[in-house]
Design an enzyme around this catalytic site. Structure first.
Site, PDB file in Angstrom:
ATOM      1  N   GLU A 175       1.235  -1.654  -0.321  1.00 16.67           N
ATOM      2  CA  GLU A 175       0.331   0.104   0.173  1.00 16.67           C
ATOM      3  C   GLU A 175       1.049   1.191   0.540  1.00 16.67           C
ATOM      4  O   GLU A 175       0.214   2.439  -0.462  1.00 16.67           O
ATOM      5  CB  GLU A 175      -0.611  -0.065   1.577  1.00 16.67           C
ATOM      6  CG  GLU A 175      -1.599  -1.186   1.061  1.00 16.67           C
ATOM      7  CD  GLU A 175      -2.936  -1.190   0.100  1.00 16.67           C
ATOM      8  OE1 GLU A 175      -3.470   0.160  -0.279  1.00 16.67           O
ATOM      9  OE2 GLU A 175      -3.491  -1.906  -0.295  1.00 16.67           O
ATOM     10  N   SER A 200     -46.981  -0.473 -17.892  1.00 20.14           N
ATOM     11  CA  SER A 200     -48.509  -0.228 -17.898  1.00 20.14           C
ATOM     12  C   SER A 200     -48.185   0.356 -16.581  1.00 20.14           C
ATOM     13  O   SER A 200     -49.620   0.372 -15.678  1.00 20.14           O
ATOM     14  CB  SER A 200     -49.007  -1.399 -17.872  1.00 20.14           C
ATOM     15  OG  SER A 200     -49.545  -2.305 -19.240  1.00 20.14           O
TER      16      SER A 200
END
Length: 627
Positions: A79, A350
């Site tokens: 990291e 619908s």
């Protein structure tokens, strides 16, 4: 040449002085105690905390002395290799990431140090904005000015997210391997280092191949940096990837993740995530119901086929108040964090018809007003011909009343109503309700308008609230940590639909469940009715399956389909939304409850009719008419 050198030196000295000034400011300004920072807390409707912005409330803190050195070295190697050399920001890493991103034309590499990631975990959200990045950088400087490297790496490893609701290395090692951190092998450490990069992508529970590939890549990096001997590397890379089996766990899952994202979204709209309003942190009182959310999640999980990439999203809100009780943006948050209920717009088909028929009732129609149902071509203007069809090309070939047309979702009736009223009536009604994406076209009567699940639920909540409008909301009150009210929802419902006409429409929305509408085709929701009384309308196409319905207690909208408008060729998949809807209402009430329904006003009369003809019938179904 000398002038260029002088300008360059002047620029370097200016930047250096500016950087020193910022670091001095970071040193002078007080930093909140780590773990007691400007966190944001979300409280559910029971007053319990279901989210904290800094670190998960279920995390277990482990001291630096108890974290094995090989684990610390592994995270730093992957990291932030220069963790011990920089003061929060790594200019070499920033320059390299800028170069890589410019060459690729996209964000391929980040420049955040461990300290920056820790600052983000503590003080900020996960948004990718320049403002957030600047705050992250300054907080990282503050952390470096006030704490030593051991304290920083300790805090980082205790607040890191590993997916599946797991925060911190202690919980992660227990969750993934049922071990304590000091018991982990190099291959297990490599897996955890890889997972935290992108938990949804590298979790071995979700994507074994991705996890294995990342694990091997990490192991090689650890070997190449001298953290493992060649013998250790060769042994560790050959180990089989084995993680703890959670299939028999009896832990109640957390269903709040999508709701949490929605609260953050609403906070952003209200201007509370700009950084300058978080001097004392925030306490956010929400409408989140863990019980209702669990019901929504269980109903979805029960009807999604295993190993299917079908997606389901839904929302449950409270009529009259507009309080959102639960929301689900995908079938599984651990696999997809994209909130389709909030952000994805699809054609609503619908489900538009109740609004159309409400407008017709307002224009003098009754539930018994008839139109001829047969294949029909409509001339639109001088040159356009519109020829809608019914599902499976099934028609009554006779006059049918509105209530029957609604029950079986007859498209010919809807288009005739739309054009009889004038197409601008529905178009203008939608725009007045805030749906600006509609077009004034004939197919609007069949739902050729895109909405999200959230937006459609807002529309149906109008009917559920007897015509009263309350904007759907996730947040009730926001205070700072001293109890000062910073925001209170202004709740004042106002009338948008006529009360009696809305009641007639609500009673008509029981027709899709009504066996008396069985005729030339089957009512659209027959067989999907819950035990309790509700009114609902479905909307179905080859790409989308919708249902939206309600009673006075709850308004529920469910959508299912594939991403990117992939067709649902398996007709059973189009039933998923209806099954989910049915189960939700069944679980919201006990088995002996029928639930509440609306009270007919004095301006309405109750008539038993044969809904297939619209004529009075003592053996028929009850619908309401204006007196």
């Amino acid at each position: 040449m000398r002038r260029l050198v002088r300008y360059s030196l002047f620029g370097i000295l200016t930047c250096y002085s500016l950087l020193l000034s910022v670091y001095l400011l970071a040193y002078v300004l007080p930093l909140p105690q780590l773990g007691e920072s400007e966190r944001i807390e979300f409280l559910d409707r029971n007053g319990d905390v279901f989210f904290e912005s800094n670190f998960d409330k279920k995390s277990t803190w482990i001291d630096y002395e108890d974290i094995p050195s090989n684990l610390i070295d592994a995270f730093i190697a992957i990291e932030d290799r220069r963790f011990y050399q920089h003061y929060g920001l790594d200019p070499f890493r920033i320059a390299k990431s800028l170069l890589v991103n410019l060459q690729s034309g996209s964000i391929k590499q980040g420049g955040s140090t461990i300290t920056q990631q820790y600052a983000r975990n503590l003080f900020l959200d996960q948004s990718k904005t320049l403002t957030r990045k600047l705050y992250e950088s300054f907080y990282a400087m503050q952390i470096e000015m006030h704490y030593n490297k051991e304290q920083i790496i300790e805090g980082y490893l205790n607040t890191l997210y590993f997916g599946h609701g797991i925060y911190g290395i202690q919980k992660a090692s227990q969750y993934y391997f049922d071990k304590e951190p000091f018991e982990l092998s190099f291959s297990e450490i490599a897996l955890l280092v890889g997972v935290c990069n992108a938990p949804a992508y590298y979790s071995p529970y979700l994507h074994v191949e991705n996890a294995r590939s990342k694990q091997l890549q990490t192991l090689y990096t650890l070997y190449s940096q001298g953290l493992m001997s060649e013998e250790e590397y060769l042994v560790e890379r050959e180990k089989e990837l084995v993680v703890y089996d959670h299939s028999s766990d009896q832990v109640l899952p957390d269903h709040s993740s999508f709701y949490k994202d929605c609260v953050i979204y609403e906070l952003s709209k209200l201007g509370f995530l700009e950084g300058n309003t978080l001097d004392h942190g925030l306490i956010v009182y929400t409408y989140y119901s863990p019980e209702v959310s669990a019901i929504l999640n269980r109903s979805i999980t029960a009807h999604v086929p295993s190993h299917s990439d079908i997606q389901v999203s839904g929302i449950i809100s409270e009529p009259y108040s507009g309080e959102v009780l639960a929301i689900q943006g995908s079938t599984d948050y651990t696999k997809s964090q994209y909130n389709r209920a909030l952000y994805s717009s699809r054609q609503i088909a619908s489900t538009i018809k109740p609004l159309l028929y409400y407008l017709a009732l307002e224009s003098g129609f009754t539930p018994s007003t008839t139109f001829l149902s047969q294949p029909t071509s409509f001339r639109i203007g001088e040159n356009e011909v519109y020829s809608p069809t019914n599902f499976d090309d099934i028609y009554a070939y006779r006059e049918i009343p509105m209530v029957h047309a609604l029950a079986v979702s007859d498209n010919i009736y809807a288009v005739k109503t739309h054009l009889f009223l004038g197409s601008d009536i529905l178009y203008n009604a939608l725009r007045s309700l805030g749906y600006d994406q509609s077009e004034n076209i004939a197919s609007l009567a069949l739902g050729s308008i895109d909405m999200s699940v959230f937006e459609l639920n807002q529309l149906y909540s109008l009917f559920a609230s007897e015509g009263l409008y309350s904007e759907l909301s996730f947040i009730d009150t926001i205070t700072d940590r001293r109890g000062n009210i910073l925001y209170q929802r202004d709740f004042e419902p106002h009338r948008l639909l006529h009360h009696d006409t809305t009641l007639i429409m609500n009673q008509m929305l029981r027709a899709p469940f009504d066996i008396h509408n069985q005729g030339y085709t089957t009512p659209s929701l027959l067989g999907f009715e819950p035990r309790v009384i509700t009114g609902a309308k479905s909307g179905t196409s080859l790409w989308d399956s919708w249902i939206s319905g309600f009673n006075p207690d709850y308004s529920v909208t469910i959508w299912n389909g594939y991403d990117e408008n992939k067709k649902m060729n398996d007709s059973s998949l189009r039933r998923v939304s209806r099954l989910v809807y049915r189960d939700i209402f069944n679980m919201l009430y006990s088995k002996d409850e029928v639930g509440p329904w609306y009270v007919r006003s004095d301006g309405l009369i109750e008539v038993r009719i044969d809904p297939k003809s619209g004529l009075p019938d003592s053996e028929g179904s009850i619908y309401w008419y204006k007196r």
